[in-house]
Design a protein around this motif. Structure first.
Motif, mmCIF file in Angstrom:
data_model
loop_
_atom_site.group_PDB
_atom_site.id
_atom_site.type_symbol
_atom_site.label_atom_id
_atom_site.label_comp_id
_atom_site.label_asym_id
_atom_site.label_seq_id
_atom_site.Cartn_x
_atom_site.Cartn_y
_atom_site.Cartn_z
ATOM 1 N N SER A 94 -3.008 -15.721 -7.993
ATOM 2 C CA SER A 94 -1.757 -15.424 -7.131
ATOM 3 C C SER A 94 -1.560 -14.188 -6.853
ATOM 4 O O SER A 94 -0.467 -13.460 -7.296
ATOM 5 C CB SER A 94 -0.621 -16.066 -7.968
ATOM 6 O OG SER A 94 -0.443 -15.489 -9.268
ATOM 7 N N ALA A 95 -2.470 -13.307 -6.375
ATOM 8 C CA ALA A 95 -2.260 -12.012 -5.794
ATOM 9 C C ALA A 95 -1.343 -11.665 -5.055
ATOM 10 O O ALA A 95 -1.328 -12.194 -3.788
ATOM 11 C CB ALA A 95 -3.665 -11.488 -5.311
ATOM 12 N N GLU A 96 -0.245 -10.921 -5.403
ATOM 13 C CA GLU A 96 0.974 -10.781 -4.525
ATOM 14 C C GLU A 96 0.815 -9.534 -3.549
ATOM 15 O O GLU A 96 1.429 -9.726 -2.210
ATOM 16 C CB GLU A 96 2.101 -10.321 -5.365
ATOM 17 C CG GLU A 96 3.547 -10.182 -4.681
ATOM 18 C CD GLU A 96 4.290 -9.356 -5.441
ATOM 19 O OE1 GLU A 96 5.412 -9.414 -5.148
ATOM 20 O OE2 GLU A 96 4.160 -9.322 -6.793
ATOM 21 N N GLY A 97 -0.036 -8.583 -3.734
ATOM 22 C CA GLY A 97 -0.230 -7.525 -2.988
ATOM 23 C C GLY A 97 0.793 -6.414 -3.251
ATOM 24 O O GLY A 97 1.703 -6.559 -4.021
ATOM 25 N N GLU A 98 0.500 -5.289 -2.868
ATOM 26 C CA GLU A 98 1.291 -4.087 -3.124
ATOM 27 C C GLU A 98 1.597 -3.308 -1.837
ATOM 28 O O GLU A 98 1.125 -3.483 -0.855
ATOM 29 C CB GLU A 98 0.589 -2.998 -4.030
ATOM 30 C CG GLU A 98 0.104 -3.833 -5.231
ATOM 31 C CD GLU A 98 -0.550 -2.943 -6.277
ATOM 32 O OE1 GLU A 98 -0.337 -2.689 -7.503
ATOM 33 O OE2 GLU A 98 -1.577 -2.189 -5.685
ATOM 34 N N TYR A 99 2.466 -2.113 -1.782
ATOM 35 C CA TYR A 99 2.931 -1.578 -0.685
ATOM 36 C C TYR A 99 3.039 -0.083 -1.477
ATOM 37 O O TYR A 99 3.248 0.018 -2.634
ATOM 38 C CB TYR A 99 3.885 -1.906 -0.036
ATOM 39 C CG TYR A 99 5.314 -1.859 -0.572
ATOM 40 C CD1 TYR A 99 6.191 -0.810 -0.371
ATOM 41 C CD2 TYR A 99 5.870 -2.692 -1.347
ATOM 42 C CE1 TYR A 99 7.233 -0.706 -0.840
ATOM 43 C CE2 TYR A 99 7.014 -2.581 -1.942
ATOM 44 C CZ TYR A 99 7.877 -1.546 -1.599
ATOM 45 O OH TYR A 99 9.142 -1.564 -2.262
ATOM 46 N N ALA A 100 2.874 1.013 -0.593
ATOM 47 C CA ALA A 100 3.013 2.397 -1.221
ATOM 48 C C ALA A 100 4.514 2.890 -1.177
ATOM 49 O O ALA A 100 5.409 2.527 -0.348
ATOM 50 C CB ALA A 100 2.297 3.476 -0.371
ATOM 51 N N VAL A 101 4.894 3.651 -2.300
ATOM 52 C CA VAL A 101 6.277 4.245 -2.241
ATOM 53 C C VAL A 101 5.962 5.620 -2.726
ATOM 54 O O VAL A 101 5.104 6.131 -3.132
ATOM 55 C CB VAL A 101 7.022 3.651 -3.372
ATOM 56 C CG1 VAL A 101 7.621 2.173 -2.895
ATOM 57 C CG2 VAL A 101 6.527 3.802 -4.660
ATOM 58 N N VAL A 102 6.970 6.369 -1.892
ATOM 59 C CA VAL A 102 6.720 8.058 -2.123
ATOM 60 C C VAL A 102 7.807 8.561 -3.297
ATOM 61 O O VAL A 102 8.956 8.166 -3.054
ATOM 62 C CB VAL A 102 7.050 8.570 -0.858
ATOM 63 C CG1 VAL A 102 6.978 10.228 -1.089
ATOM 64 C CG2 VAL A 102 6.133 8.245 0.338
ATOM 65 N N LEU A 103 7.290 9.062 -4.336
ATOM 66 C CA LEU A 103 8.186 9.449 -5.625
ATOM 67 C C LEU A 103 8.523 10.578 -5.403
ATOM 68 O O LEU A 103 8.408 11.395 -6.089
ATOM 69 C CB LEU A 103 7.303 9.275 -6.893
ATOM 70 C CG LEU A 103 6.657 8.123 -6.998
ATOM 71 C CD1 LEU A 103 5.783 7.853 -8.241
ATOM 72 C CD2 LEU A 103 7.501 6.900 -6.865
ATOM 73 N N CYS A 104 9.358 10.830 -4.248
ATOM 74 C CA CYS A 104 10.023 12.279 -4.038
ATOM 75 C C CYS A 104 11.384 11.977 -2.931
ATOM 76 O O CYS A 104 10.921 11.185 -2.063
ATOM 77 C CB CYS A 104 8.946 13.119 -3.468
ATOM 78 S SG CYS A 104 9.722 14.824 -2.897
ATOM 79 N N GLY A 105 12.226 12.590 -3.336
ATOM 80 C CA GLY A 105 13.409 12.484 -2.201
ATOM 81 C C GLY A 105 13.906 13.976 -2.124
ATOM 82 O O GLY A 105 15.049 14.172 -1.473
#
Length: 271
Positions: A94-105
């Motif tokens: 049941s591979a859900e998949g991922e997406y990227a997030v930027v750890l900077c605001g």
């Protein structure tokens, strides 16, 4: 007759070489598992390396030869994983998949530059000069190495900081690998809450460098009802498996360093 002899020699040599090559091909022939071709055709052909292999054909060979997991293709997602599993005769999981997030605001209005950089427009280049031009040494360098690495038009620079378009992001990890400051991370598709800060400095130091930085105050920890957030190395860390995306930590954060993204459209959420 003068020209006939060399012509005959060349022809005979060619025939002999042809026979020898045919014999060698028969002797040295290595049978190819037909599944490799089927797997390669089922893969999207992006050759992005997100699976951990050199490309789609390399991944196909690895599945057949060494039993590589059929769920490693981030671009194809669950649909392609199911096809690969069918070819290999295994369970897709049941591979859900991922997406990227930027750890900077640390956008332009939230932090300052300590000098004006006029060199090669590259994050790696500016980082080699005093660790970057920004007041925060942990933040986005803003010169778009991640943008250049992305094949899917899923990332851009907005007000000096990288920004990811979730609808286009396929989780190939190219941007994550390209970032010299390690501020891009992959999170599960269901996770909509993350800490947009990578600083591990003490709160006072972080706040002086960036108004949007995490100061490690722990207010988010106190308000979370699901034990999904903790403070480590002066920075809040969210466990995506425990997080329910309730948004309470984001509302409580005094610097707004915790981001709660809106739910994606159903069609995008299914990818």
């Amino acid at each position: 007759m003068v020209y006939l002899t060399p012509i005959l020699i060349v022809c005979i040599t060619g025939i002999v070489a042809g026979i020898l090559l045919t014999i060698a091909a028969k002797i040295m022939f290595v049978p190819v598992d037909e599944r490799v071709e089927q797997l390669t055709e089922a893969l999207p052909g992006a050759n992005c390396g997100g699976c951990g292999f050199a490309g789609c054909s390399d991944y196909a060979n690895a599945m057949v030869e060494s039993g590589a997991d059929v769920t490693l293709c981030p671009v194809g997602g669950p649909a392609v994983s199911a096809q690969l599993a069918g070819i290999m005769g295994v369970e897709a999981g049941s591979a859900e998949g991922e997406y990227a997030v930027v750890l900077c605001g640390g956008y332009d209005n939230k932090t300052d530059k300590i000098f004006e950089y006029e060199g090669i427009p590259s994050c790696k280049a500016v980082k080699s000069l005093y660790g970057g031009a920004g007041a925060c040494g942990h933040g986005c360098l803003g010169y778009g190495d991640c943008v250049a690495a992305c094949q899917f038009d899923a990332i851009g620079i907005v007000n000096g900081v990288a920004w990811v378009d979730r609808n286009n992001c396929l989780g190939c990890k190219a941007c994550e690998k390209a970032c010299p400051n390690d501020i891009i991370a992959m999170v599960p598709r269901h996770n909509l809450t993350y800490v947009a800060c990578s600083s591990t400095d003490k709160g006072a130091v972080t706040r002086k460098a960036c108004e949007a930085g995490c100061i490690g105050c722990g207010k988010c920890v106190k308000v979370c009802k699901f034990d999904a957030i903790r403070v480590e190395n002066n920075k809040a860390v969210i466990d995506p498996e425990k997080c329910k995306n309730c948004g309470m930590c984001s509302k409580e954060c005094p610097t707004h360093a915790i981001v709660k993204l809106p739910k994606p459209p159903k069609a995008a959420a299914a990818n």
